[in-house]
Design an enzyme around this catalytic site. Structure first.
Site, mmCIF file in Angstrom:
data_model
loop_
_atom_site.group_PDB
_atom_site.id
_atom_site.type_symbol
_atom_site.label_atom_id
_atom_site.label_comp_id
_atom_site.label_asym_id
_atom_site.label_seq_id
_atom_site.Cartn_x
_atom_site.Cartn_y
_atom_site.Cartn_z
ATOM 1 N N ASP A 115 0.834 -1.209 0.000
ATOM 2 C CA ASP A 115 0.000 0.000 0.000
ATOM 3 C C ASP A 115 0.863 1.251 0.000
ATOM 4 O OD1 ASP A 115 -2.233 -1.468 -0.013
ATOM 5 O OD2 ASP A 115 -2.682 -1.236 2.129
ATOM 6 N N GLU A 119 -9.693 -31.507 -13.027
ATOM 7 C CA GLU A 119 -9.507 -30.342 -12.165
ATOM 8 C C GLU A 119 -10.806 -30.032 -11.419
ATOM 9 O OE1 GLU A 119 -9.031 -26.851 -15.026
ATOM 10 O OE2 GLU A 119 -8.721 -28.586 -16.277
ATOM 11 N N LYS A 155 -14.128 -28.144 -10.381
ATOM 12 C CA LYS A 155 -15.089 -27.257 -11.037
ATOM 13 C C LYS A 155 -15.519 -26.227 -10.003
ATOM 14 C CE LYS A 155 -19.088 -27.234 -14.031
ATOM 15 N NZ LYS A 155 -19.687 -26.041 -13.479
ATOM 16 N N ASP A 167 -17.274 -23.108 -8.339
ATOM 17 C CA ASP A 167 -18.594 -22.511 -8.439
ATOM 18 C C ASP A 167 -18.444 -20.995 -8.544
ATOM 19 O OD1 ASP A 167 -21.274 -22.436 -8.572
ATOM 20 O OD2 ASP A 167 -21.629 -22.794 -6.448
ATOM 21 N N GLU A 193 -12.210 -18.668 -14.199
ATOM 22 C CA GLU A 193 -13.360 -18.489 -13.320
ATOM 23 C C GLU A 193 -13.075 -17.397 -12.296
ATOM 24 O OE1 GLU A 193 -15.493 -20.623 -14.409
ATOM 25 O OE2 GLU A 193 -17.049 -20.797 -12.888
ATOM 26 N N TYR A 237 -8.000 -21.645 -16.367
ATOM 27 C CA TYR A 237 -7.861 -23.056 -16.740
ATOM 28 C C TYR A 237 -7.852 -23.319 -18.248
ATOM 29 C CZ TYR A 237 -12.897 -22.179 -16.344
ATOM 30 O OH TYR A 237 -14.135 -21.629 -16.426
ATOM 31 N N LYS A 251 -20.345 -33.932 -11.569
ATOM 32 C CA LYS A 251 -20.865 -33.103 -10.481
ATOM 33 C C LYS A 251 -20.955 -33.860 -9.155
ATOM 34 C CE LYS A 251 -22.630 -29.248 -11.535
ATOM 35 N NZ LYS A 251 -23.765 -28.985 -12.362
ATOM 36 N N CYS A 310 -46.507 -24.344 25.951
ATOM 37 C CA CYS A 310 -45.457 -25.297 25.627
ATOM 38 C C CYS A 310 -46.076 -26.583 25.073
ATOM 39 C CB CYS A 310 -44.647 -25.594 26.883
ATOM 40 S SG CYS A 310 -43.526 -26.963 26.659
ATOM 41 N N CYS A 335 -45.351 -29.527 27.853
ATOM 42 C CA CYS A 335 -45.963 -29.610 29.176
ATOM 43 C C CYS A 335 -47.191 -28.721 29.310
ATOM 44 C CB CYS A 335 -44.942 -29.232 30.241
ATOM 45 S SG CYS A 335 -44.478 -27.507 30.145
ATOM 46 N N CYS A 384 -40.026 -21.909 27.682
ATOM 47 C CA CYS A 384 -41.086 -22.532 28.473
ATOM 48 C C CYS A 384 -40.706 -22.298 29.922
ATOM 49 C CB CYS A 384 -41.168 -24.024 28.168
ATOM 50 S SG CYS A 384 -42.101 -24.905 29.420
ATOM 51 N N CYS A 428 -39.905 -29.584 32.180
ATOM 52 C CA CYS A 428 -40.498 -29.960 30.915
ATOM 53 C C CYS A 428 -39.563 -30.811 30.044
ATOM 54 C CB CYS A 428 -40.882 -28.665 30.227
ATOM 55 S SG CYS A 428 -41.290 -28.839 28.569
HETATM 56 S S1 IVH Z 1 -13.325 -25.987 -18.483
HETATM 57 C C1 IVH Z 1 -15.202 -25.992 -22.692
HETATM 58 N N1 IVH Z 1 -12.583 -25.982 -16.021
HETATM 59 O O1 IVH Z 1 -17.948 -24.562 -15.572
HETATM 60 C C2 IVH Z 1 -15.583 -25.353 -21.432
HETATM 61 N N2 IVH Z 1 -14.668 -25.008 -16.537
HETATM 62 O O2 IVH Z 1 -20.270 -25.784 -17.138
HETATM 63 C C3 IVH Z 1 -14.358 -25.194 -20.638
HETATM 64 N N3 IVH Z 1 -15.834 -24.081 -14.606
HETATM 65 O O3 IVH Z 1 -18.183 -22.463 -18.330
HETATM 66 C C4 IVH Z 1 -14.670 -25.265 -19.252
HETATM 67 N N4 IVH Z 1 -14.317 -24.595 -13.126
HETATM 68 O O4 IVH Z 1 -17.556 -21.456 -16.000
HETATM 69 C C5 IVH Z 1 -13.535 -25.639 -16.882
HETATM 70 N N5 IVH Z 1 -11.768 -26.044 -13.881
HETATM 71 C C6 IVH Z 1 -12.715 -25.698 -14.733
HETATM 72 C C7 IVH Z 1 -13.881 -25.028 -14.325
HETATM 73 C C8 IVH Z 1 -14.845 -24.706 -15.260
HETATM 74 C C9 IVH Z 1 -15.491 -24.022 -13.326
HETATM 75 C C10 IVH Z 1 -17.107 -23.542 -15.149
HETATM 76 C C11 IVH Z 1 -16.908 -22.642 -16.318
HETATM 77 C C12 IVH Z 1 -17.604 -23.323 -17.452
HETATM 78 C C13 IVH Z 1 -18.613 -24.138 -16.725
HETATM 79 C C14 IVH Z 1 -19.025 -25.334 -17.518
#
Ligand code: IVH
Length: 675
Positions: free
Chosen positions: A41, A117, A119, A121, A188, A240, A326, A420, A423, A438, A443
């Site tokens: 900073d 890898e 996935k 959220d 992501e 990714y 999933k 209650c 009781c 209560c 009770c």
């Molecule tokens: S590869 C060809 N790798 O999941 C699509 N996607 O339902 C390439 N996501 O649109 C996706 N982690 O937003 C890939 N390690 C990961 C991911 C990932 C999250 C999401 C991404 C994608 C969606 C697919």
């Protein structure tokens, strides 16, 4: 500090930028702190001042340019050079195998290998660099056209504003040669669970709607016209995908290159020569899921060979060569059937949701605590609502919110009972307190005892359901009366302390096993005053059916052998108490019943007394065996006693039997009678 000449300022600016960038890279990409907090900073502050003095030296990749600019009127459209695809889902190993079979056929191969890898959220983004400088960041949009959110993405510190050689032995010239022109990566944007909670709390405090999941929140932060919103939230990234050809032959290569360009990549990746390996990795990550600082909803697996991946092609908006495997969803919808209350150890009256059983995070759930009245009001939850239920791994399930659009108008508001439910005592919520209580002292204890009696050895004999666990179930609002035991699911138990997966299953199994018991056990379990195990047996023998017992008048009850006036009255009143009628109704609803067929009662009318200890069974077991056969087990010898069973070290009962001329038998003979 002495004033710098223009030349000196230029040089200092260059050095400051490089230093800040280095600190940023270590902190936000590598997760390591190389200088004490505050250093970055303070360097950034110096840079800002110099840049203000010499604005001609401000470059778009300067760290000061991360938060800047005014709110936009609207987002510009961006056309993606190659479409941003999405993935098909698989929810089981079978589906995964089916997918593999299909794609093997397409490419005419018998074996494929993969890269797996997490996935995450989050929210998909594309980042474009021109000659190493970040020039454009966009959202997926419909896959072909997204929105230009460069300003917001610049605020994310794990996104480099310029590409720099990372590895020490990289030759700079070669590096810049490689990234000359346009380079595009995708990944992501996500938020940690902590940040997700922090922002939702903040939203709540401001009276603004909360975000249902981190993905919505990440999207909501990136799709803000004012970049200060994104800057105020600790957004992070994982990259990714590299859509530019920098010589990658496999997806594994691709990850290495992405990392070497200075992006943050996930460490939780794995090369897998087959699906078995994928399954192991999936199971492993599934177990860690809860402990990860951010949410993941599955694994992504991609055919590792880039050429094969391309050959497999795209169907609609999804590539054939990749799939999302999933995890069981952590958020589902279900119907809120009722809101009931339970009374805790301290008399706290806590409302809880009774829901249509639903599978969430791998287990079935039907109950969730609603904490207190205010919480229900705040979330605007009504009985009859379709609600979003959330359960992350083995933590306690939570009702997130109702789906108000699905309301019919018939939903009912919850009202804290004034009495209650256990009781009948007064329930009071002191001013300024969240918790209603209560006021009667015993009770909780009384009700707990009732349940403990119900599951005890001579009653439903539910193995594994001891006092401690009954207490725990009360505490969690899962049980308030005996019938609730039969509504329990594995999912209800797993979040509780001491309930590993195995013991939760064992307990549910042993509960389900005992849904049908003998009629005497059923009657005894009800806990009617003056009805012990033998009286229960007498009643069962006499009436042979619970309905008849329920309807019996006091006079009819008095006719039963061994039942006096006091017991008759107590039984009669028990079956007329609203609470007890309700218990019987609930037991029926849960499919709890007794064996209807009357067993052949070979010991009908015979009375036994046991004295001394038996070798092959306990006294309780022996008495149970007698009762099962229609006989009576008494504790004192009289003229009407048929047999006195004599074990080791008999007591005075033996002498009494001899005096009265009652037949005595040893264990061997006794067992013969039983068989
Ligand atoms: S590869 C060809 N790798 O999941 C699509 N996607 O339902 C390439 N996501 O649109 C996706 N982690 O937003 C890939 N390690 C990961 C991911 C990932 C999250 C999401 C991404 C994608 C969606 C697919």
């Amino acid at each position: 500090m002495a004033k710098l000449s223009k030349e000196e300022a230029k040089e200092r600016i260059g050095k400051l930028k490089a230093e800040i960038n280095k600190i940023r890279y270590h902190y936000h990409v590598l997760d390591e702190s190389i200088v004490p907090e505050g250093v970055k900073d303070s360097l950034q502050h110096e840079l800002q001042e110099l840049e203000q003095e010499y604005p001609e030296f401000i470059t778009p990749d300067s760290p000061t340019q991360r938060v800047g600019g005014k709110p936009l009127e609207k987002f510009e459209k961006v056309t993606h050079e190659t479409p941003m695809l999405s993935l098909n889902d698989a929810f089981s190993f079978e589906e995964l195998k089916a997918w593999e079979e299909r794609i093997k056929k397409v490419v005419g191969l018998s074996k494929l290998d993969y890269y797996a890898e997490l996935k995450i959220d989050g929210f998909a983004i594309a980042l474009v660099y021109e000659n190493g400088v970040f020039v454009e960041g966009s959202t997926r949009g419909d896959g072909r056209t997204g929105e230009n959110v460069t300003q917001n993405l610049k605020t994310i510190e794990s996104i480099p504003l310029n590409l720099k050689p990372i590895e020490q032995n990289t030759k700079e010239k070669e590096f810049y040669e490689r990234i000359k022109g346009r380079v595009e990566v995708r990944g992501e944007v996500y938020l940690s669970k902590k940040e997700f909670e922090r922002i939702n709390k903040e939203q709540e405090a401001k009276g603004l709607p909360t975000y249902a999941n981190p993905r919505n929140l990440a999207a909501g932060s990136i799709r803000q016209l004012d970049p200060r919103v994104a800057a105020g939230r600790k957004l992070d990234t994982y990259i990714y995908e590299l859509t530019t050809d920098l010589g990658q032959k496999t997806h594994e290569d691709e990850h290495k290159i992405i990392k070497s360009l200075g992006f943050k990549t996930s460490k939780d990746t794995k090369y897998c020569p087959n699906l078995q390996c994928i399954q192991e990795f999936y199971d492993f990550q599934g177990k860690r899921r809860e402990k990860l600082p951010f949410q993941i909803d599955g694994m992504v697996l991609i055919v590792n060979d880039e050429d094969l991946f391309k050959r497999l092609g795209v169907v609609g908006k999804t590539p054939r060569g990749a799939i999302a495997y999933k995890f069981p969803p952590e958020e589902v919808t279900t119907k809120l059937l009722d809101i009931r209350v339970n009374v805790g150890r301290t008399g706290a009256v806590t409302p809880y949701a009774v829901m249509e059983p639903v599978k969430v995070a791998g287990s079935t759930v039907s109950r969730a605590t609603l904490h207190n009245e205010d919480e229900i009001k705040r979330k605007d939850i009504k009985i009859g609502d379709t609600v979003i239920l959330r359960k992350a791994g083995d933590v306690i399930p939570e009702v997130v919110s109702p789906i108000k659009d699905l309301r019919t108008g018939k939903e009912k508001e919850f009202k804290m009972p004034k009495e209650c439910p256990i009781c009948g005592g007064p329930v009071v919520r002191p001013k300024g307190e969240a918790v209603a209580r209560c006021l009667s002292k015993d009770c909780f204890a009384i009700e707990k005892e009732r349940v403990i009696h119900f599951v005890s050895k001579d009653a439903f004999d539910i193995i594994g359901l001891g006092e401690k666990i009954v207490e725990q179930l009360f505490g969690a609002g899962l049980v308030t009366e005996p019938a609730d035991i039969f509504a329990l699911t594995e999912g209800d138990l797993k979040p509780l302390e001491r309930f590993a997966e195995k013991s939760a299953k064992n307990l549910i199994d042993s509960i389900q096993e005992k849904k049908t018991v003998t009629l005497p056990r059923f009657i005894y379990a009800l806990g009617i005053r003056h009805v012990g195990a033998q009286t229960a047996q007498d009643l069962a023998d006499h009436f042979g059916d619970l309905n008849k017992l329920e309807k019996a008048s006091v006079e009819e009850l008095q006719e039963v052998e061994g039942i006096g006036d006091v017991a008759a009255k107590s039984i009669y009143e028990w079956f007329r108490d609203k609470k007890n009628i309700n218990l019987l109704k609930k037991l029926k609803e849960h499919g709890v019943s007794y064996e209807k067929v009357r067993k052949t009662h070979e010991l009908d009318g015979k009375t036994f007394v046991i004295t001394g200890s038996l070798e092959s069974m306990t006294r309780e077991e022996a008495e149970e065996e007698i009762r099962k056969r229609g006989g009576k087990a008494s504790s004192s010898v009289s003229k009407t006693t048929d047999y006195v069973v004599v074990g080791e070290n008999p007591g005075s009962k033996l002498q009494k039997a001899e005096k009265l001329g009652v037949k005595t038998i040893d264990e061997k003979e006794f067992k013969k009678i039983l068989s």
